[in-house]
Scaffold this motif. Structure first.
Motif, PDB file in Angstrom:
ATOM      1  N   LEU A  79       6.412  10.379  -6.943  1.00 40.26           N
ATOM      2  CA  LEU A  79       7.575   9.559  -7.255  1.00 40.26           C
ATOM      3  C   LEU A  79       8.834  10.030  -6.542  1.00 40.26           C
ATOM      4  CD1 LEU A  79       7.069   9.040 -11.088  1.00 40.26           C
ATOM      5  CD2 LEU A  79       6.712   7.394  -9.246  1.00 40.26           C
ATOM      6  N   THR A  80       8.765  11.157  -5.840  1.00 48.61           N
ATOM      7  CA  THR A  80       9.919  11.645  -5.100  1.00 48.61           C
ATOM      8  C   THR A  80      10.154  10.741  -3.904  1.00 48.61           C
ATOM      9  OG1 THR A  80       9.369  13.884  -5.767  1.00 48.61           O
ATOM     10  CG2 THR A  80      10.913  13.649  -3.942  1.00 48.61           C
ATOM     11  N   LEU A  81      11.382  10.326  -3.701  1.00 43.63           N
ATOM     12  CA  LEU A  81      11.678   9.351  -2.662  1.00 43.63           C
ATOM     13  C   LEU A  81      11.961  10.022  -1.333  1.00 43.63           C
ATOM     14  CD1 LEU A  81      13.986   6.975  -4.704  1.00 43.63           C
ATOM     15  CD2 LEU A  81      11.509   6.950  -4.463  1.00 43.63           C
ATOM     16  N   THR A  82      11.640   9.307  -0.279  1.00 39.17           N
ATOM     17  CA  THR A  82      11.860   9.833   1.065  1.00 39.17           C
ATOM     18  C   THR A  82      12.313   8.710   1.968  1.00 39.17           C
ATOM     19  OG1 THR A  82      10.865  10.988   2.917  1.00 39.17           O
ATOM     20  CG2 THR A  82       9.436   9.490   1.754  1.00 39.17           C
ATOM     21  N   ALA A  83      12.975   9.061   3.032  1.00 39.58           N
ATOM     22  CA  ALA A  83      13.433   8.048   3.976  1.00 39.58           C
ATOM     23  C   ALA A  83      12.618   8.066   5.260  1.00 39.58           C
ATOM     24  CB  ALA A  83      14.905   8.271   4.320  1.00 39.58           C
ATOM     25  N   CYS A  84      11.619   8.933   5.354  1.00 35.11           N
ATOM     26  CA  CYS A  84      10.836   8.962   6.595  1.00 35.11           C
ATOM     27  C   CYS A  84       9.830   7.836   6.586  1.00 35.11           C
ATOM     28  CB  CYS A  84      10.150  10.317   6.780  1.00 35.11           C
ATOM     29  SG  CYS A  84       9.016  10.749   5.459  1.00 35.11           S
ATOM     30  N   GLY A  85       9.405   7.381   7.736  1.00 36.50           N
ATOM     31  CA  GLY A  85       8.520   6.242   7.813  1.00 36.50           C
ATOM     32  C   GLY A  85       7.418   6.441   8.819  1.00 36.50           C
ATOM     33  N   SER A  86       6.458   5.531   8.808  1.00 40.58           N
ATOM     34  CA  SER A  86       5.373   5.557   9.777  1.00 40.58           C
ATOM     35  C   SER A  86       5.052   4.147  10.192  1.00 40.58           C
ATOM     36  CB  SER A  86       4.133   6.225   9.169  1.00 40.58           C
ATOM     37  OG  SER A  86       3.658   5.466   8.071  1.00 40.58           O
ATOM     38  N   ARG A  87       4.378   3.981  11.298  1.00 40.97           N
ATOM     39  CA  ARG A  87       3.996   2.671  11.799  1.00 40.97           C
ATOM     40  C   ARG A  87       2.514   2.443  11.519  1.00 40.97           C
ATOM     41  NH1 ARG A  87       7.864   0.208  15.033  1.00 40.97           N
ATOM     42  NH2 ARG A  87       9.849   1.093  14.440  1.00 40.97           N
ATOM     43  N   ASP A  88       2.159   2.376  10.221  1.00 39.55           N
ATOM     44  CA  ASP A  88       0.779   2.134   9.853  1.00 39.55           C
ATOM     45  C   ASP A  88       0.377   0.732  10.264  1.00 39.55           C
ATOM     46  OD1 ASP A  88       1.365   3.761   6.674  1.00 39.55           O
ATOM     47  OD2 ASP A  88       0.839   4.610   8.621  1.00 39.55           O
ATOM     48  N   ASN A  98      -0.099  -3.825  -9.018  1.00 38.95           N
ATOM     49  CA  ASN A  98      -1.049  -3.101  -8.173  1.00 38.95           C
ATOM     50  C   ASN A  98      -1.091  -1.613  -8.536  1.00 38.95           C
ATOM     51  OD1 ASN A  98      -2.897  -3.494  -5.836  1.00 38.95           O
ATOM     52  ND2 ASN A  98      -1.557  -2.003  -4.834  1.00 38.95           N
ATOM     53  N   ASP A  99      -1.038  -1.341  -9.819  1.00 39.72           N
ATOM     54  CA  ASP A  99      -1.163   0.034 -10.324  1.00 39.72           C
ATOM     55  C   ASP A  99      -0.123   0.980  -9.736  1.00 39.72           C
ATOM     56  OD1 ASP A  99      -3.339  -0.689 -11.924  1.00 39.72           O
ATOM     57  OD2 ASP A  99      -4.772  -0.322 -10.304  1.00 39.72           O
ATOM     58  N   GLY A 100       1.109   0.482  -9.580  1.00 38.32           N
ATOM     59  CA  GLY A 100       2.199   1.354  -9.181  1.00 38.32           C
ATOM     60  C   GLY A 100       2.304   1.644  -7.710  1.00 38.32           C
ATOM     61  N   LYS A 101       1.642   0.867  -6.885  1.00 43.02           N
ATOM     62  CA  LYS A 101       1.747   1.090  -5.437  1.00 43.02           C
ATOM     63  C   LYS A 101       1.718  -0.254  -4.713  1.00 43.02           C
ATOM     64  CE  LYS A 101      -3.244   1.935  -4.920  1.00 43.02           C
ATOM     65  NZ  LYS A 101      -3.577   1.703  -6.327  1.00 43.02           N
ATOM     66  N   LEU A 102       2.022  -0.225  -3.434  1.00 46.07           N
ATOM     67  CA  LEU A 102       1.986  -1.442  -2.628  1.00 46.07           C
ATOM     68  C   LEU A 102       0.602  -1.634  -2.023  1.00 46.07           C
ATOM     69  CD1 LEU A 102       5.432  -1.089  -0.841  1.00 46.07           C
ATOM     70  CD2 LEU A 102       4.772  -2.947  -2.371  1.00 46.07           C
ATOM     71  N   PRO A 103       0.046  -2.829  -2.088  1.00 44.32           N
ATOM     72  CA  PRO A 103      -1.265  -3.088  -1.493  1.00 44.32           C
ATOM     73  C   PRO A 103      -1.175  -3.229   0.022  1.00 44.32           C
ATOM     74  CG  PRO A 103      -0.365  -5.111  -2.375  1.00 44.32           C
ATOM     75  CD  PRO A 103       0.603  -4.022  -2.742  1.00 44.32           C
ATOM     76  N   ASP A 104      -2.330  -3.234   0.672  1.00 42.81           N
ATOM     77  CA  ASP A 104      -2.344  -3.368   2.124  1.00 42.81           C
ATOM     78  C   ASP A 104      -1.763  -4.710   2.582  1.00 42.81           C
ATOM     79  OD1 ASP A 104      -3.478  -0.889   2.290  1.00 42.81           O
ATOM     80  OD2 ASP A 104      -5.538  -1.607   2.598  1.00 42.81           O
ATOM     81  N   ASP A 105      -1.920  -5.755   1.769  1.00 44.03           N
ATOM     82  CA  ASP A 105      -1.374  -7.074   2.112  1.00 44.03           C
ATOM     83  C   ASP A 105      -0.062  -7.312   1.385  1.00 44.03           C
ATOM     84  OD1 ASP A 105      -2.490  -7.242  -0.399  1.00 44.03           O
ATOM     85  OD2 ASP A 105      -3.340  -9.248  -0.108  1.00 44.03           O
ATOM     86  N   ALA A 106       0.791  -6.286   1.372  1.00 38.08           N
ATOM     87  CA  ALA A 106       2.047  -6.360   0.609  1.00 38.08           C
ATOM     88  C   ALA A 106       2.922  -7.520   1.046  1.00 38.08           C
ATOM     89  CB  ALA A 106       2.802  -5.042   0.734  1.00 38.08           C
ATOM     90  N   ARG A 107       3.005  -7.759   2.349  1.00 35.42           N
ATOM     91  CA  ARG A 107       3.887  -8.844   2.818  1.00 35.42           C
ATOM     92  C   ARG A 107       3.497 -10.183   2.204  1.00 35.42           C
ATOM     93  NH1 ARG A 107       4.825  -7.549   9.320  1.00 35.42           N
ATOM     94  NH2 ARG A 107       6.497  -5.994   9.014  1.00 35.42           N
ATOM     95  N   ALA A 108       2.216 -10.515   2.246  1.00 35.24           N
ATOM     96  CA  ALA A 108       1.762 -11.796   1.708  1.00 35.24           C
ATOM     97  C   ALA A 108       2.011 -11.886   0.212  1.00 35.24           C
ATOM     98  CB  ALA A 108       0.272 -11.994   2.017  1.00 35.24           C
TER      99      ALA A 108
END
Length: 409
Positions: free
Chosen positions: A18-27, A348-358
């Motif tokens: 639950l700790t927040l971060t500002a780093c990102g990745s291009r998954d 989604n049980d507290g997380k974003l799914p792979d098809d989050a945009r849709a």
């Protein structure tokens, strides 16, 4: 502003997650960036951040930034932190399309607020729709964007990923016509537009309603939006005998146009839509603009109880630019995306799914909350259900609200 209480997210997430971060990745996945410390969701912003319309564009960007910071401060979505990335379209469709492509390529971007201009939106819609990336405009008013090119006779939604919090020209133009004819008692109008999607569309809906009410069209003309010399059309207005001018377009041209019409000897009001409702219009039009009118979406933010917190927080945020005509709508546009992210995470049980945009796009369709501008929700076309508009007049060098209401067709 009243926001609903947090939805409880499953306790299965560890405290470290639950700790927040500002780093990102291009998954390759269609979701925000994940790290050992949490999830980052980026809200894209597209608006004219430089050039003639930057006063409006920067207000849009700042208001979205405030929404993201407010959500983070409230920990509105457990395990998620929001950030924004803003892109400058310079009010040009080609730049907007390039920005849309870049935003789609950034997999952390799960929603976009903007653009300002309807013509820019036309160039972006398919790019976002193909990527199932939701776009919520605080300012676009051309009906075709949500209801198809044949909207006047057969409404058909073309892009399910496109929404707006501003009401449309199908309502704004006729609302202005009713005020001009019934309240201002003007019966003979000269109609001018800038030939762009927004301006021409607005002028068209105004004209149709004005004629239906019994008004006379004294003349019509188009101007070149790249010009600042409108002396020829000003002379035409003077010779037409019109008692009012309606202009479909934006303030960089409308201000000088109004000034030159008055200088030509036609001491009559110029009326426009939300594209001229800006302090810069008054600066450009000069002292002779007293009595000019503009319609804009919603009610004045400063008068809404629902907007008090927004106004106070915007001021406290230290933003250099005013939030402008679309600040409240920009905040609400961003918050509709935040609400959708919250819904998808909870489902989604507290997380974003792979098809989050849709899934976020689908969730935006069903959002409903008390926002800065009032109740925020969308109809089957993606249009705002809030249809309120306001007429403003220039008095003592400032815009003053003179009538708020809805169009009665």
């Amino acid at each position: 502003m009243r926001q609903r209480s947090l939805i409880a997210i499953t306790a299965a997430l560890s405290a470290g997650a639950l700790t927040l971060t500002a780093c990102g990745s291009r998954d390759s996945d269609d979701k925000g960036s994940d790290s050992a410390d949490g999830t980052v969701v980026t809200i894209g912003v597209d608006a004219p951040l430089t050039g003639d319309l930057s006063a409006l564009g920067l207000g849009i960007k700042n208001s979205v930034d405030l929404a993201a910071k407010t959500a983070n401060k409230q920990k509105y979505v457990d395990g998620v932190t929001f950030k924004i990335v803003a892109k400058d379209d310079q009010a040009q469709p080609s730049a907007g399309q390039q920005n849309a492509t870049a935003l789609v390529a950034d997999k952390t971007v799960l929603g976009v607020v903007g653009p300002l201009n309807s013509s820019v939106a036309e160039s972006m819609q398919k790019v976002f729709d193909d990527a199932k990336l939701v776009e919520v405009s605080p300012a676009n008013t051309n009906p075709a964007l949500t209801q198809g090119t044949d909207w006047a006779t057969t409404k058909k939604r073309t892009y399910s990923s496109y929404f707006r919090t501003a009401t449309t020209d199908a309502i704004q133009g006729p609302f202005a016509a009713q005020y001009v004819f019934n309240d201002a008692k003007k019966k003979k109008v000269f109609v001018i537009d800038d030939k762009k999607t927004y301006g021409a569309g607005l002028a068209g809906t105004f004209t149709a309603e004005f004629k239906k009410l019994g008004g006379t069209i004294a003349g019509t003309q188009h101007i070149n939006p790249d010009s600042k010399d409108f002396s020829a059309v000003a002379t035409q207005v003077k010779n037409s005998g019109a008692d009012v001018v309606y202009y479909g377009g934006e303030y960089p041209q409308a201000g000088p146009l109004s000034k030159q019409i008055k200088a030509a000897g036609a001491k009559i009001p110029v009326v426009g839509g939300d594209g001229i409702y800006a302090e810069d219009y008054i600066k450009l039009a000069g002292a002779s603009a007293a009595g000019d009118l503009a319609t804009s979406v919603g009610a004045p933010v400063e008068t809404l109880a629902s907007a008090k917190e927004f106004v106070a927080n915007y001021k406290a945020g230290g933003y250099k630019e005013e939030y402008g005509a679309y600040g409240g709508y920009s905040y609400d546009s961003a918050w509709s995306i935040i609400e959708a992210v919250k819904k998808v995470v909870a489902d989604n049980d507290g997380k974003l799914p792979d098809d989050a945009r849709a899934k976020i796009t689908a969730a935006v369709q069903n959002v409903s909350f008390d926002g800065v501008t009032g109740k925020v929700a969308f109809d089957e076309y993606g249009d705002a259900t809030n249809k309120q508009l306001t007429v403003y007049a220039i008095e003592n060098g400032a815009w003053k609200a003179v009538k708020s209401g809805t169009y009665t067709g």
